[in-house]
Design an enzyme around this catalytic site. Structure first.
Site, PDB file in Angstrom:
ATOM      1  N   SER A  85       1.030  -1.085  -0.095  1.00  0.00           N
ATOM      2  CA  SER A  85       0.313   0.153   0.409  1.00  0.00           C
ATOM      3  C   SER A  85       1.107   1.931   0.302  1.00  0.00           C
ATOM      4  N   GLY A 104      -5.499  12.156  -1.849  1.00  0.00           N
ATOM      5  CA  GLY A 104      -7.112  12.201  -0.934  1.00  0.00           C
ATOM      6  C   GLY A 104      -7.725  13.097  -2.524  1.00  0.00           C
ATOM      7  N   THR A 134     -10.832  10.329  -1.453  1.00  0.00           N
ATOM      8  CA  THR A 134     -12.436  10.359  -0.061  1.00  0.00           C
ATOM      9  C   THR A 134     -12.687  10.610   0.780  1.00  0.00           C
ATOM     10  N   SER A 185     -17.988   5.301  -2.563  1.00  0.00           N
ATOM     11  CA  SER A 185     -17.653   5.461  -3.661  1.00  0.00           C
ATOM     12  C   SER A 185     -17.878   6.275  -5.246  1.00  0.00           C
ATOM     13  N   ASN A 242      -5.960   4.069 -11.946  1.00  0.00           N
ATOM     14  CA  ASN A 242      -5.967   3.299 -12.613  1.00  0.00           C
ATOM     15  C   ASN A 242      -4.190   2.381 -13.236  1.00  0.00           C
ATOM     16  N   ARG A 282      -4.645   0.137  -9.107  1.00  0.00           N
ATOM     17  CA  ARG A 282      -5.197  -0.436  -9.725  1.00  0.00           C
ATOM     18  C   ARG A 282      -4.325  -1.641 -10.256  1.00  0.00           C
ATOM     19  N   ASP A 294      -8.357 -21.198   7.485  1.00  0.00           N
ATOM     20  CA  ASP A 294      -9.543 -22.474   8.483  1.00  0.00           C
ATOM     21  C   ASP A 294      -8.893 -24.111   8.454  1.00  0.00           C
ATOM     22  N   GLU A 342      -9.461   1.665  -2.956  1.00  0.00           N
ATOM     23  CA  GLU A 342      -9.272   1.275  -4.638  1.00  0.00           C
ATOM     24  C   GLU A 342     -10.756   1.270  -5.644  1.00  0.00           C
TER      25      GLU A 342
HETATM   26  P1  TGC Z   1     -18.008   8.170 -14.911  1.00  0.00           P
HETATM   27  O1  TGC Z   1     -19.219   9.611 -15.603  1.00  0.00           O
HETATM   28  O2  TGC Z   1     -17.873   7.369 -15.048  1.00  0.00           O
HETATM   29  O3  TGC Z   1     -16.676   9.489 -15.689  1.00  0.00           O
HETATM   30  C1  TGC Z   1     -16.702  10.645 -15.171  1.00  0.00           C
HETATM   31  C2  TGC Z   1     -15.111  10.321 -16.663  1.00  0.00           C
HETATM   32  O4  TGC Z   1     -14.036  10.353 -16.203  1.00  0.00           O
HETATM   33  C3  TGC Z   1     -14.283   8.434 -17.368  1.00  0.00           C
HETATM   34  N1  TGC Z   1     -13.807   7.567 -16.932  1.00  0.00           N
HETATM   35  C4  TGC Z   1     -12.096   7.269 -16.101  1.00  0.00           C
HETATM   36  N2  TGC Z   1     -11.108   7.683 -16.830  1.00  0.00           N
HETATM   37  C5  TGC Z   1     -10.286   7.276 -16.255  1.00  0.00           C
HETATM   38  N3  TGC Z   1     -10.050   6.176 -16.401  1.00  0.00           N
HETATM   39  C6  TGC Z   1     -11.060   4.873 -15.959  1.00  0.00           C
HETATM   40  N4  TGC Z   1     -10.699   3.591 -14.642  1.00  0.00           N
HETATM   41  C7  TGC Z   1     -12.630   5.869 -15.281  1.00  0.00           C
HETATM   42  N5  TGC Z   1     -13.514   5.792 -14.947  1.00  0.00           N
HETATM   43  C8  TGC Z   1     -13.821   6.386 -15.704  1.00  0.00           C
HETATM   44  C9  TGC Z   1     -15.071   8.520 -18.333  1.00  0.00           C
HETATM   45  O5  TGC Z   1     -15.005   7.867 -18.826  1.00  0.00           O
HETATM   46  C10 TGC Z   1     -15.644  10.589 -17.448  1.00  0.00           C
HETATM   47  O6  TGC Z   1     -14.598  10.976 -18.875  1.00  0.00           O
HETATM   48  P2  TGC Z   1     -15.340  12.544 -19.462  1.00  0.00           P
HETATM   49  O7  TGC Z   1     -14.405  12.674 -20.323  1.00  0.00           O
HETATM   50  O8  TGC Z   1     -16.271  11.867 -19.996  1.00  0.00           O
HETATM   51  O9  TGC Z   1     -15.709  13.377 -18.422  1.00  0.00           O
HETATM   52  O10 TGC Z   1     -17.732   8.896 -13.461  1.00  0.00           O
HETATM   53  P3  TGC Z   1     -19.338   8.358 -12.005  1.00  0.00           P
HETATM   54  O11 TGC Z   1     -19.339   9.519 -11.304  1.00  0.00           O
HETATM   55  O12 TGC Z   1     -20.245   7.394 -12.731  1.00  0.00           O
HETATM   56  O13 TGC Z   1     -18.273   7.521 -11.677  1.00  0.00           O
HETATM   57  C11 TGC Z   1     -18.174   6.261 -11.902  1.00  0.00           C
HETATM   58  C12 TGC Z   1     -17.856   5.596 -10.925  1.00  0.00           C
HETATM   59  C13 TGC Z   1     -18.504   4.540  -9.551  1.00  0.00           C
HETATM   60  C14 TGC Z   1     -16.486   3.977 -11.603  1.00  0.00           C
HETATM   61  C15 TGC Z   1     -16.149   6.143 -10.013  1.00  0.00           C
HETATM   62  O14 TGC Z   1     -16.477   7.161  -9.784  1.00  0.00           O
HETATM   63  C16 TGC Z   1     -14.847   5.002  -9.360  1.00  0.00           C
HETATM   64  O15 TGC Z   1     -14.259   4.234  -9.309  1.00  0.00           O
HETATM   65  N6  TGC Z   1     -15.445   4.749  -8.042  1.00  0.00           N
HETATM   66  C17 TGC Z   1     -14.612   4.618  -7.358  1.00  0.00           C
HETATM   67  C18 TGC Z   1     -14.387   5.336  -5.919  1.00  0.00           C
HETATM   68  C19 TGC Z   1     -12.770   4.721  -6.003  1.00  0.00           C
HETATM   69  O16 TGC Z   1     -11.990   3.563  -6.249  1.00  0.00           O
HETATM   70  N7  TGC Z   1     -12.079   5.370  -4.948  1.00  0.00           N
HETATM   71  C20 TGC Z   1     -10.596   5.112  -5.039  1.00  0.00           C
HETATM   72  C21 TGC Z   1      -9.855   6.134  -3.259  1.00  0.00           C
HETATM   73  S1  TGC Z   1      -7.731   5.619  -3.846  1.00  0.00           S
HETATM   74  C22 TGC Z   1      -8.119   4.763  -2.593  1.00  0.00           C
HETATM   75  O17 TGC Z   1      -8.495   3.719  -2.788  1.00  0.00           O
HETATM   76  C23 TGC Z   1      -6.437   4.121  -2.214  1.00  0.00           C
HETATM   77  S2  TGC Z   1      -5.536   3.104  -1.538  1.00  0.00           S
HETATM   78  C24 TGC Z   1      -4.461   3.181  -1.443  1.00  0.00           C
HETATM   79  C25 TGC Z   1      -3.986   2.029  -0.546  1.00  0.00           C
HETATM   80  O18 TGC Z   1      -3.258   1.877   0.297  1.00  0.00           O
HETATM   81  O19 TGC Z   1      -3.527   1.327  -1.890  1.00  0.00           O
HETATM   82  P1  FAD Z   2     -18.604   3.265   0.508  1.00  0.00           P
HETATM   83  O1  FAD Z   2     -19.543   3.672  -0.820  1.00  0.00           O
HETATM   84  O2  FAD Z   2     -20.599   3.759   1.407  1.00  0.00           O
HETATM   85  O3  FAD Z   2     -19.219   1.335   0.562  1.00  0.00           O
HETATM   86  C1  FAD Z   2     -20.353   0.930   0.767  1.00  0.00           C
HETATM   87  C2  FAD Z   2     -20.705  -0.248   0.916  1.00  0.00           C
HETATM   88  O4  FAD Z   2     -22.051   0.357  -0.363  1.00  0.00           O
HETATM   89  C3  FAD Z   2     -19.694  -1.515  -0.558  1.00  0.00           C
HETATM   90  O5  FAD Z   2     -20.264  -2.282   0.366  1.00  0.00           O
HETATM   91  C4  FAD Z   2     -20.174  -0.284  -1.723  1.00  0.00           C
HETATM   92  O6  FAD Z   2     -19.656  -1.802  -2.818  1.00  0.00           O
HETATM   93  C5  FAD Z   2     -21.480  -0.423  -1.070  1.00  0.00           C
HETATM   94  N1  FAD Z   2     -22.003   0.409  -2.411  1.00  0.00           N
HETATM   95  C6  FAD Z   2     -21.937   1.422  -2.575  1.00  0.00           C
HETATM   96  N2  FAD Z   2     -22.075   2.709  -4.000  1.00  0.00           N
HETATM   97  C7  FAD Z   2     -23.352   1.350  -4.712  1.00  0.00           C
HETATM   98  C8  FAD Z   2     -23.884   1.054  -6.079  1.00  0.00           C
HETATM   99  N3  FAD Z   2     -23.878   1.742  -6.249  1.00  0.00           N
HETATM  100  N4  FAD Z   2     -23.946   0.154  -5.530  1.00  0.00           N
HETATM  101  C9  FAD Z   2     -24.490  -1.016  -4.785  1.00  0.00           C
HETATM  102  N5  FAD Z   2     -23.297  -1.191  -3.856  1.00  0.00           N
HETATM  103  C10 FAD Z   2     -23.340  -0.074  -4.055  1.00  0.00           C
HETATM  104  N6  FAD Z   2      -9.172   7.284  -0.656  1.00  0.00           N
HETATM  105  C11 FAD Z   2      -8.258   7.676  -0.769  1.00  0.00           C
HETATM  106  O7  FAD Z   2      -8.524   8.465  -0.990  1.00  0.00           O
HETATM  107  N7  FAD Z   2      -6.802   8.000   0.039  1.00  0.00           N
HETATM  108  C12 FAD Z   2      -6.250   6.388   0.135  1.00  0.00           C
HETATM  109  O8  FAD Z   2      -5.425   6.205   0.345  1.00  0.00           O
HETATM  110  C13 FAD Z   2      -6.868   5.596   0.518  1.00  0.00           C
HETATM  111  N8  FAD Z   2      -6.494   4.526   1.449  1.00  0.00           N
HETATM  112  C14 FAD Z   2      -7.306   3.589   1.867  1.00  0.00           C
HETATM  113  C15 FAD Z   2      -6.891   3.091   2.911  1.00  0.00           C
HETATM  114  C16 FAD Z   2      -7.508   2.170   4.111  1.00  0.00           C
HETATM  115  C17 FAD Z   2      -7.121   1.004   4.891  1.00  0.00           C
HETATM  116  C18 FAD Z   2      -9.235   2.109   3.549  1.00  0.00           C
HETATM  117  C19 FAD Z   2      -9.945   1.290   4.240  1.00  0.00           C
HETATM  118  C20 FAD Z   2      -9.581   3.030   2.868  1.00  0.00           C
HETATM  119  C21 FAD Z   2      -9.060   3.528   1.996  1.00  0.00           C
HETATM  120  N9  FAD Z   2      -9.563   4.930   1.410  1.00  0.00           N
HETATM  121  C22 FAD Z   2      -8.549   5.673   0.743  1.00  0.00           C
HETATM  122  C23 FAD Z   2     -10.930   4.806   0.934  1.00  0.00           C
HETATM  123  C24 FAD Z   2     -11.506   3.370  -0.098  1.00  0.00           C
HETATM  124  O9  FAD Z   2     -11.150   4.276  -1.424  1.00  0.00           O
HETATM  125  C25 FAD Z   2     -12.865   4.295   0.479  1.00  0.00           C
HETATM  126  O10 FAD Z   2     -13.414   3.577   1.450  1.00  0.00           O
HETATM  127  C26 FAD Z   2     -13.617   2.827  -1.103  1.00  0.00           C
HETATM  128  O11 FAD Z   2     -13.547   4.118  -2.392  1.00  0.00           O
HETATM  129  C27 FAD Z   2     -15.182   2.784  -0.226  1.00  0.00           C
HETATM  130  O12 FAD Z   2     -15.794   4.020  -0.340  1.00  0.00           O
HETATM  131  P2  FAD Z   2     -16.581   3.951   1.267  1.00  0.00           P
HETATM  132  O13 FAD Z   2     -15.522   3.856   2.758  1.00  0.00           O
HETATM  133  O14 FAD Z   2     -16.732   5.017   1.662  1.00  0.00           O
HETATM  134  O15 FAD Z   2     -17.519   2.804   1.477  1.00  0.00           O
END
Ligand code: TGC
Ligand code: FAD
Length: 387
Positions: A94, A133, A135, A141, A243, A246, A339, A366
């Site tokens: 991570s 940053g 989230t 999500s 991307n 992931r 298990d 992610e």
């Molecule tokens: P949507 O309308 O689908 O897309 C907005 C614009 O973005 C484009 N697009 C992408 N482009 C590049 N790569 C992707 N994967 C893309 N997905 C979509 C899309 O074509 C559009 O472009 P344009 O030109 O039309 O503006 O957006 P939406 O708001 O409906 O959201 C789609 C959704 C749900 C898939 C997206 O919001 C999502 O992936 N949600 C999940 C959030 C997430 O992954 N958060 C991660 C936070 S960082 C983290 O967790 C770090 S953990 C770190 C660690 O410790 O390892």
């Molecule tokens: P929510 O979005 O509230 O989701 C809760 C549940 O609802 C999930 O099961 C989800 O699948 C479900 N759900 C949500 N929407 C839908 C839908 N439309 N239909 C059906 N089911 C749905 N974020 C950063 O930006 N940077 C970081 O560095 C980072 N590091 C992290 C480190 C850790 C240890 C953790 C736990 C999280 C981290 N995150 C980070 C945040 C992470 O990306 C979010 O937790 C993640 O994107 C999910 O968001 P949430 O926790 O608000 O869950």
């Protein structure tokens, strides 16, 4: 012919010499330097920051970026590095994911020359730490709804809002922060020490305990114009960073899964129950065979994504399929191994339960497992489940 339990279909049989060397080097570092203290670090909730510069010296930070002190490695090498780090602990991977694929990639892809020269060489050495940053407390999500706002003010920007669950936040020198502006979502570099900016640690995690996580708070922070990531316009840019990370996870979690399989095989060969080694019982062999099969398929999937990335034909939905599948199978393997180890499986003296606890976070961050299924579902049906 010898078959390898962790790579039953020989997905990694044709690595070139430099890929093999990189894999072996990281494995040696993880085994000899990182692993001796992991049980204690996990128990105490301590992220071993002292290894960060070691990762830099090995060329692992920003390793698939080019220039600015980065190693410019190929995608397979990058994946193998993530896999070896996560064999150690998902917290270590991570750290590397966030530093490399989120923070450094954002600066590399969207920053000015001045920003690249200022931040990337030091980040590649591990002498400056980054976080990412996206989230927010009410927008996980669905980051498009973010409330954090940056308003232009005589050339600078005034930033207000908060981010949560941010890996590396409390130790970061620079935070890549995504905020709404009058022009749409844009990325900013927020430096440690900025007035009105704080990054407290989130405590009481039961997962990724050897990783540091925090919140980011912005109270009337004045951000100089030079800290805007100029080439950002919309959520798309943040998603492009995801991307990269992931893709790394697709490989990374295979390291944790393999470690669980190896632990389960070794344990069942040694553990005698009803006068025979557990390994000889059909139910146990079935569990081991399913683990090995899922890991073998996961390996092929990862290598195919690396190939598509290399030829620049990798679609984000393909990465989603990989992230969803490989995290799921890794978590399943860790639970099965836990298990198989019986009561010992819940002890930190063994590795599987630590991996299992960690993978619960990887399953969520992610993009959650279900979000990735919905991304694939949208491609299959042409209908978005998000609207
Ligand atoms: P949507 O309308 O689908 O897309 C907005 C614009 O973005 C484009 N697009 C992408 N482009 C590049 N790569 C992707 N994967 C893309 N997905 C979509 C899309 O074509 C559009 O472009 P344009 O030109 O039309 O503006 O957006 P939406 O708001 O409906 O959201 C789609 C959704 C749900 C898939 C997206 O919001 C999502 O992936 N949600 C999940 C959030 C997430 O992954 N958060 C991660 C936070 S960082 C983290 O967790 C770090 S953990 C770190 C660690 O410790 O390892
Ligand atoms: P929510 O979005 O509230 O989701 C809760 C549940 O609802 C999930 O099961 C989800 O699948 C479900 N759900 C949500 N929407 C839908 C839908 N439309 N239909 C059906 N089911 C749905 N974020 C950063 O930006 N940077 C970081 O560095 C980072 N590091 C992290 C480190 C850790 C240890 C953790 C736990 C999280 C981290 N995150 C980070 C945040 C992470 O990306 C979010 O937790 C993640 O994107 C999910 O968001 P949430 O926790 O608000 O869950």
């Amino acid at each position: 012919m010898e078959l390898n339990a962790s790579d039953f279909l020989n997905a990694f049989a044709n690595l070139d010499e430099s890929q093999k060397l990189m894999k072996d080097t990281v494995r040696k570092f993880v085994t000899e330097i990182f692993l001796p203290n992991i049980t204690l670090n996990f128990e105490q909730g301590y992220f071993p920051k002292e290894f960060i510069t070691e990762l830099g010296k090995l060329g692992l930070l920003g390793c698939n970026l080019t220039g600015y002190g980065c190693a410019g490695l190929d995608e397979v090498s990058y994946g193998l590095i993530m896999k070896e780090l996560e064999r150690g602990d998902s917290g270590l991977r991570s750290f590397a994911s966030v530093q490399s694929s989120l923070a450094m990639y954002a600066i590399h892809a969207f920053g000015s020359e001045e920003q690249k020269n200022t931040f990337l060489p030091l980040m590649a050495k591990g002498e400056r730490i980054g976080c990412f940053g996206l989230t927010e407390p009410d927008f996980g999500s669905n980051p498009a709804g973010m409330k954090t706002y940056a308003k232009k003010d005589s050339g600078d920007w005034i930033l207000n809002g908060s981010k949560t669950w941010i890996t590396n936040a409390p130790i970061a020198d620079v935070a890549v922060v995504w905020a709404q502006t009058d022009e749409g979502i844009r990325g900013f570099l927020i430096e440690k020490g900025t007035k009105g900016f704080s990054a407290p640690e989130i405590k009481h995690k039961l997962s990724l305990r050897a990783s540091i996580t925090g919140s980011l708070f912005f109270d009337q922070c004045r951000i100089p114009k030079k800290n805007l990531l100029e080439n950002t316009v919309g959520l798309k840019n943040a998603l492009m960073c995801l991307n990269q990370a992931r893709f790394g996870i697709v490989f990374g979690v295979l390291g944790a899964a393999e470690d669980c399989l190896q632990e389960a095989i070794q344990y069942t060969k040694e553990r005698i129950m009803f006068k025979r080694p557990l390994a000889g019982y059909q139910l146990i062999q079935r569990k081991l065979a399913i683990m090995a099969t899922e890991i073998a398929k996961g390996n092929l999937l990862a290598m195919q994504l690396a190939h598509l990335k290399h030829i620049k034909k990798l679609h984000p939905a393909q990465i989603s399929m990989g992230k969803q599948n490989n995290v799921q199978i890794a978590l399943d393997c860790a639970r099965t191994a836990r298990d198989i180890l019986g009561a010992n499986g819940i002890s930190g003296e063994y590795r599987s339960m630590r991996h299992m606890c960690n993978l619960e976070s990887v399953y969520t961050y992610e993009g959650t497992n279900d979000i990735h299924l919905l991304i694939v579902g949208e491609k299959l049906t042409g209908l978005s489940a998000f609207e």
